[in-house]
Design a protein around this motif. Structure first.
Motif, PDB file in Angstrom:
ATOM      1  N   GLY A   1       0.838  -1.006   0.490  1.00  0.00           N
ATOM      2  CA  GLY A   1       0.302  -0.272   0.254  1.00  0.00           C
ATOM      3  C   GLY A   1       0.922   1.180   0.113  1.00  0.00           C
ATOM      4  N   SER A   2       0.535   2.695  -0.503  1.00  0.00           N
ATOM      5  CA  SER A   2       1.293   3.087  -0.371  1.00  0.00           C
ATOM      6  C   SER A   2       0.362   4.167  -0.405  1.00  0.00           C
ATOM      7  CB  SER A   2       1.596   3.694  -2.108  1.00  0.00           C
ATOM      8  OG  SER A   2       2.502   3.362  -2.784  1.00  0.00           O
ATOM      9  N   ALA A   3       0.837   5.675   0.365  1.00  0.00           N
ATOM     10  CA  ALA A   3       0.516   7.592   0.168  1.00  0.00           C
ATOM     11  C   ALA A   3       1.342   8.261   0.056  1.00  0.00           C
ATOM     12  CB  ALA A   3      -0.041   7.328   2.005  1.00  0.00           C
ATOM     13  N   GLU A   4       0.697   9.896   0.087  1.00  0.00           N
ATOM     14  CA  GLU A   4       1.864  10.746  -0.611  1.00  0.00           C
ATOM     15  C   GLU A   4       0.887  11.672  -0.553  1.00  0.00           C
ATOM     16  OE1 GLU A   4      -0.924   8.646  -2.996  1.00  0.00           O
ATOM     17  OE2 GLU A   4       0.659   7.561  -3.076  1.00  0.00           O
ATOM     18  N   LEU A   5       1.487  12.582  -0.238  1.00  0.00           N
ATOM     19  CA  LEU A   5       1.779  13.748  -0.818  1.00  0.00           C
ATOM     20  C   LEU A   5       2.084  14.447  -1.593  1.00  0.00           C
ATOM     21  CD1 LEU A   5       3.530  14.833   2.741  1.00  0.00           C
ATOM     22  CD2 LEU A   5       0.929  14.789   2.663  1.00  0.00           C
ATOM     23  N   ALA A   6       1.170  13.946  -2.536  1.00  0.00           N
ATOM     24  CA  ALA A   6       1.106  14.239  -4.366  1.00  0.00           C
ATOM     25  C   ALA A   6       1.774  16.111  -4.843  1.00  0.00           C
ATOM     26  CB  ALA A   6       0.262  14.132  -4.709  1.00  0.00           C
ATOM     27  N   SER A   7       1.023  16.846  -3.996  1.00  0.00           N
ATOM     28  CA  SER A   7       1.044  18.304  -4.391  1.00  0.00           C
ATOM     29  C   SER A   7       2.494  18.789  -3.499  1.00  0.00           C
ATOM     30  CB  SER A   7       0.489  18.855  -3.967  1.00  0.00           C
ATOM     31  OG  SER A   7       0.136  18.772  -2.373  1.00  0.00           O
ATOM     32  N   ARG A   8       3.335  17.781  -3.246  1.00  0.00           N
ATOM     33  CA  ARG A   8       4.434  18.406  -2.513  1.00  0.00           C
ATOM     34  C   ARG A   8       5.874  17.772  -3.003  1.00  0.00           C
ATOM     35  NH1 ARG A   8       4.071  20.781   3.894  1.00  0.00           N
ATOM     36  NH2 ARG A   8       5.978  21.777   3.151  1.00  0.00           N
ATOM     37  N   GLY A   9       5.555  16.606  -3.821  1.00  0.00           N
ATOM     38  CA  GLY A   9       6.341  15.655  -3.977  1.00  0.00           C
ATOM     39  C   GLY A   9       6.810  14.353  -3.738  1.00  0.00           C
ATOM     40  N   THR A  10       6.082  13.712  -2.539  1.00  0.00           N
ATOM     41  CA  THR A  10       7.433  12.480  -1.516  1.00  0.00           C
ATOM     42  C   THR A  10       5.706  12.034  -0.990  1.00  0.00           C
ATOM     43  OG1 THR A  10       8.185  12.517   0.252  1.00  0.00           O
ATOM     44  CG2 THR A  10       6.769  14.246   0.390  1.00  0.00           C
ATOM     45  N   GLY A  11       6.243  10.194  -0.546  1.00  0.00           N
ATOM     46  CA  GLY A  11       5.126   9.774  -0.058  1.00  0.00           C
ATOM     47  C   GLY A  11       6.002   8.672   0.498  1.00  0.00           C
ATOM     48  N   CYS A  12       4.748   7.728   0.373  1.00  0.00           N
ATOM     49  CA  CYS A  12       5.924   6.545   1.232  1.00  0.00           C
ATOM     50  C   CYS A  12       4.449   4.626   0.612  1.00  0.00           C
ATOM     51  CB  CYS A  12       5.638   6.328   2.515  1.00  0.00           C
ATOM     52  SG  CYS A  12       4.185   6.353   3.062  1.00  0.00           S
ATOM     53  N   THR A  13       5.790   3.902   0.741  1.00  0.00           N
ATOM     54  CA  THR A  13       5.201   2.370   0.200  1.00  0.00           C
ATOM     55  C   THR A  13       4.886   1.158   1.267  1.00  0.00           C
ATOM     56  OG1 THR A  13       5.212   2.702  -2.197  1.00  0.00           O
ATOM     57  CG2 THR A  13       4.468   1.017  -1.367  1.00  0.00           C
ATOM     58  N   PHE A  14       4.771   1.169   1.667  1.00  0.00           N
ATOM     59  CA  PHE A  14       4.391  -0.167   2.845  1.00  0.00           C
ATOM     60  C   PHE A  14       4.119  -1.076   2.437  1.00  0.00           C
ATOM     61  CE2 PHE A  14       3.073  -1.874   6.758  1.00  0.00           C
ATOM     62  CZ  PHE A  14       4.199  -1.934   7.366  1.00  0.00           C
ATOM     63  N   VAL A  15       4.892  -2.552   2.907  1.00  0.00           N
ATOM     64  CA  VAL A  15       4.713  -3.824   2.161  1.00  0.00           C
ATOM     65  C   VAL A  15       4.379  -4.611   4.009  1.00  0.00           C
ATOM     66  CG1 VAL A  15       5.289  -6.319   1.441  1.00  0.00           C
ATOM     67  CG2 VAL A  15       6.439  -3.946   0.064  1.00  0.00           C
ATOM     68  N   VAL A  16       3.519  -4.975   3.764  1.00  0.00           N
ATOM     69  CA  VAL A  16       2.742  -5.925   5.070  1.00  0.00           C
ATOM     70  C   VAL A  16       2.879  -6.966   4.820  1.00  0.00           C
ATOM     71  CG1 VAL A  16       0.342  -5.864   5.132  1.00  0.00           C
ATOM     72  CG2 VAL A  16       1.150  -5.110   7.013  1.00  0.00           C
ATOM     73  N   ALA A  17       2.975  -7.899   6.099  1.00  0.00           N
ATOM     74  CA  ALA A  17       2.832  -9.299   6.278  1.00  0.00           C
ATOM     75  C   ALA A  17       2.492  -9.699   7.268  1.00  0.00           C
ATOM     76  CB  ALA A  17       5.151  -9.972   6.023  1.00  0.00           C
ATOM     77  N   PRO A  18       1.284  -9.739   7.702  1.00  0.00           N
ATOM     78  CA  PRO A  18       0.607  -9.669   9.336  1.00  0.00           C
ATOM     79  C   PRO A  18       1.149 -11.041   9.850  1.00  0.00           C
ATOM     80  CG  PRO A  18      -0.715  -8.579   7.789  1.00  0.00           C
ATOM     81  CD  PRO A  18       0.146  -9.512   6.650  1.00  0.00           C
ATOM     82  N   GLU A  19       1.368 -11.898   9.253  1.00  0.00           N
ATOM     83  CA  GLU A  19       1.665 -13.420   9.940  1.00  0.00           C
ATOM     84  C   GLU A  19       3.213 -13.158   9.814  1.00  0.00           C
ATOM     85  OE1 GLU A  19      -1.022 -15.337  11.645  1.00  0.00           O
ATOM     86  OE2 GLU A  19      -2.150 -13.569   9.902  1.00  0.00           O
ATOM     87  N   GLY A  20       4.080 -12.096   9.951  1.00  0.00           N
ATOM     88  CA  GLY A  20       5.640 -12.310   9.835  1.00  0.00           C
ATOM     89  C   GLY A  20       5.988 -13.292   8.663  1.00  0.00           C
ATOM     90  N   ALA A  21       7.297 -12.186   7.961  1.00  0.00           N
ATOM     91  CA  ALA A  21       7.933 -13.113   6.675  1.00  0.00           C
ATOM     92  C   ALA A  21       9.616 -12.984   7.432  1.00  0.00           C
ATOM     93  CB  ALA A  21       8.152 -12.337   5.940  1.00  0.00           C
ATOM     94  N   VAL A  22      10.638 -13.930   6.929  1.00  0.00           N
ATOM     95  CA  VAL A  22      11.994 -13.814   7.564  1.00  0.00           C
ATOM     96  C   VAL A  22      12.445 -12.404   6.143  1.00  0.00           C
ATOM     97  CG1 VAL A  22      14.246 -15.362   6.671  1.00  0.00           C
ATOM     98  CG2 VAL A  22      11.692 -16.314   7.919  1.00  0.00           C
ATOM     99  N   CYS A  23      13.420 -11.991   7.178  1.00  0.00           N
ATOM    100  CA  CYS A  23      13.614 -11.013   6.034  1.00  0.00           C
ATOM    101  C   CYS A  23      15.199 -10.773   6.067  1.00  0.00           C
ATOM    102  CB  CYS A  23      12.958  -9.457   6.634  1.00  0.00           C
ATOM    103  SG  CYS A  23      13.409  -8.535   5.690  1.00  0.00           S
ATOM    104  N   GLY A  24      15.909 -10.159   4.866  1.00  0.00           N
ATOM    105  CA  GLY A  24      16.806  -9.646   4.848  1.00  0.00           C
ATOM    106  C   GLY A  24      17.671  -8.457   4.048  1.00  0.00           C
ATOM    107  N   VAL A  25      18.539  -8.307   4.191  1.00  0.00           N
ATOM    108  CA  VAL A  25      18.504  -6.652   3.217  1.00  0.00           C
ATOM    109  C   VAL A  25      20.365  -6.673   2.886  1.00  0.00           C
ATOM    110  CG1 VAL A  25      19.191  -5.004   5.477  1.00  0.00           C
ATOM    111  CG2 VAL A  25      18.175  -4.279   3.669  1.00  0.00           C
ATOM    112  N   ASP A  26      20.629  -6.189   2.169  1.00  0.00           N
ATOM    113  CA  ASP A  26      21.734  -5.380   1.767  1.00  0.00           C
ATOM    114  C   ASP A  26      21.786  -4.295   1.575  1.00  0.00           C
ATOM    115  OD1 ASP A  26      24.567  -6.156   0.678  1.00  0.00           O
ATOM    116  OD2 ASP A  26      23.871  -5.993  -1.194  1.00  0.00           O
ATOM    117  N   VAL A  27      22.402  -3.359   1.777  1.00  0.00           N
ATOM    118  CA  VAL A  27      22.433  -2.163   1.137  1.00  0.00           C
ATOM    119  C   VAL A  27      24.023  -1.367   0.473  1.00  0.00           C
ATOM    120  CG1 VAL A  27      23.081   0.707   2.346  1.00  0.00           C
ATOM    121  CG2 VAL A  27      21.357  -1.246   3.381  1.00  0.00           C
ATOM    122  N   ARG A  28      24.303  -1.103  -0.309  1.00  0.00           N
ATOM    123  CA  ARG A  28      25.530  -1.426  -1.420  1.00  0.00           C
ATOM    124  C   ARG A  28      26.131   0.374  -1.411  1.00  0.00           C
ATOM    125  NH1 ARG A  28      26.572  -5.360  -4.536  1.00  0.00           N
ATOM    126  NH2 ARG A  28      25.622  -7.377  -3.439  1.00  0.00           N
ATOM    127  N   GLY A  29      24.324   1.152  -1.635  1.00  0.00           N
ATOM    128  CA  GLY A  29      24.829   3.163  -1.468  1.00  0.00           C
ATOM    129  C   GLY A  29      25.229   3.592  -0.444  1.00  0.00           C
TER     130      GLY A  29
END
Length: 333
Positions: free
Chosen positions: A21-49
């Motif tokens: 799901g997403s939400a935004e402040l369209a007139s101001r040029g920003t927003g956010c997007t959320f991925v939900v997993a209510p039952e839980g999900a195994v998660c990993g991350v890799d940051v390269r920048g």
């Protein structure tokens, strides 16, 4: 733009453990997007920048205690946008979704932000937008509908092809794509806000620096000009405004993965960034990828890596082709 695939197409409905799901402040040029997993999900991350704005990424290290998350937040607003994850946490906690300890319910919500502050007006998604994105993600969990793409959510203020400064940039956005092989499904969600040019899965230039005559310049051709611009900046002669970057994404799968395997999936999916964005992982980007696994289906990790890279490449292309002109930036879609 698509290229031949060895995998079958899939949809969001094929990943029923997740909602987007997403939400935004369209007139101001920003927003956010959320991925939900209510039952839980195994998660990993890799940051390269080299310039990341992230939250709870240390928690995802394979050796650390927490084994599952309830969601991942992608947001605009640079480090200010990390606040959006708190809104999603509040919404989930009110529903009793999270890590339970005594009388407390603590949703585990890692996140990452891209830098869109110079786009539109100075603004960033706050707790209110984070909560709204969470509610929309929970509704998407129930409906199974395809996520919106383009100038939406974390992609609202996204732009690409900024090696020569913002005057030559092209509007980008949020992209989504999913593939399947038998019962195994992998989807990729990405907000593309890169300094570099973007290339289609078939290698064709999709979004390059837009020149005064309307043509697009690819990364190789722009390098000498970018070097001169950097020299001018060092000498105090640059006239361009600030140039903001970072591509952030999430890989979703129904496969069974351990935390180390989820981390490895995030690592290998960066190959899609490298194939699609040139240059990538620069000193001015905070590029990162999360990988979330709901654990219904056994799968070979190397197969998942291939699927994730293909899904992410196409999602990156979709972020470009679904974007529309906004905030003074032209689009190629």
């Amino acid at each position: 733009m698509t290229s031949a695939s060895i995998f079958a197409p899939a949809t969001k409905a094929d990943l029923p453990a997740f909602g987007i799901g997403s939400a935004e402040l369209a007139s101001r040029g920003t927003g956010c997007t959320f991925v939900v997993a209510p039952e839980g999900a195994v998660c990993g991350v890799d940051v390269r920048g080299a310039a990341p704005a992230t939250r709870e990424t240390d928690l995802l290290r394979p050796e650390n205690t927490v084994q599952q998350v309830q969601g991942v937040m992608l947001a605009g607003g640079s480090a200010f946008g990390l606040e959006a994850a708190c809104g999603a946490m509040d919404e989930l906690a009110a529903r009793g979704t999270g890590f339970h300890l005594m009388d407390a319910c603590v949703p585990i919500v890692p996140g990452a932000c891209l830098f869109d502050l110079p786009v539109g007006q100075f603004a960033y998604p706050r707790k209110e937008q984070g909560a709204e994105a969470c509610v929309n993600a929970l509704e998407n969990l129930a409906s199974g509908e395809e996520p919106q793409q383009g100038n939406i959510g974390a992609g609202t203020g996204a732009t690409v092809a900024k090696m020569l400064g913002p005057a030559h940039a092209v509007k980008s956005g949020l992209g989504w794509h999913a593939v399947a092989m038998g019962p195994v499904v992998v989807g990729a969600l990405v907000a593309v806000n890169a300094a570099g040019c973007v290339y289609a899965p078939d290698g064709a230039l999709l979004a390059g620096m837009r020149m005064d005559d309307g043509t697009m310049l690819d990364a190789a051709s722009a390098l000498p000009l970018a070097a001169q611009a950097a020299a001018d900046e060092a000498a105090g002669a640059a006239e361009e405004g600030p140039c903001a970057n970072t591509t952030i994404g999430v890989v979703l799968t129904n496969a069974q993965l351990t935390k180390p395997q989820a981390h490895r999936l995030a690592v290998t999916t960066h190959d899609a960034y490298a194939r699609s964005i040139k240059p990538v992982h620069t000193s001015h980007d905070g590029d990162c990828i999360f990988a979330m696994a709901s654990g219904e289906v056994p799968a070979d990790p190397d197969l998942l890596a291939m699927m994730a890279c293909e899904a992410m490449q196409q999602a990156i292309a979709n972020a470009i082709t679904h974007a529309t002109a906004a905030y003074g930036f032209a689009a190629v879609g």
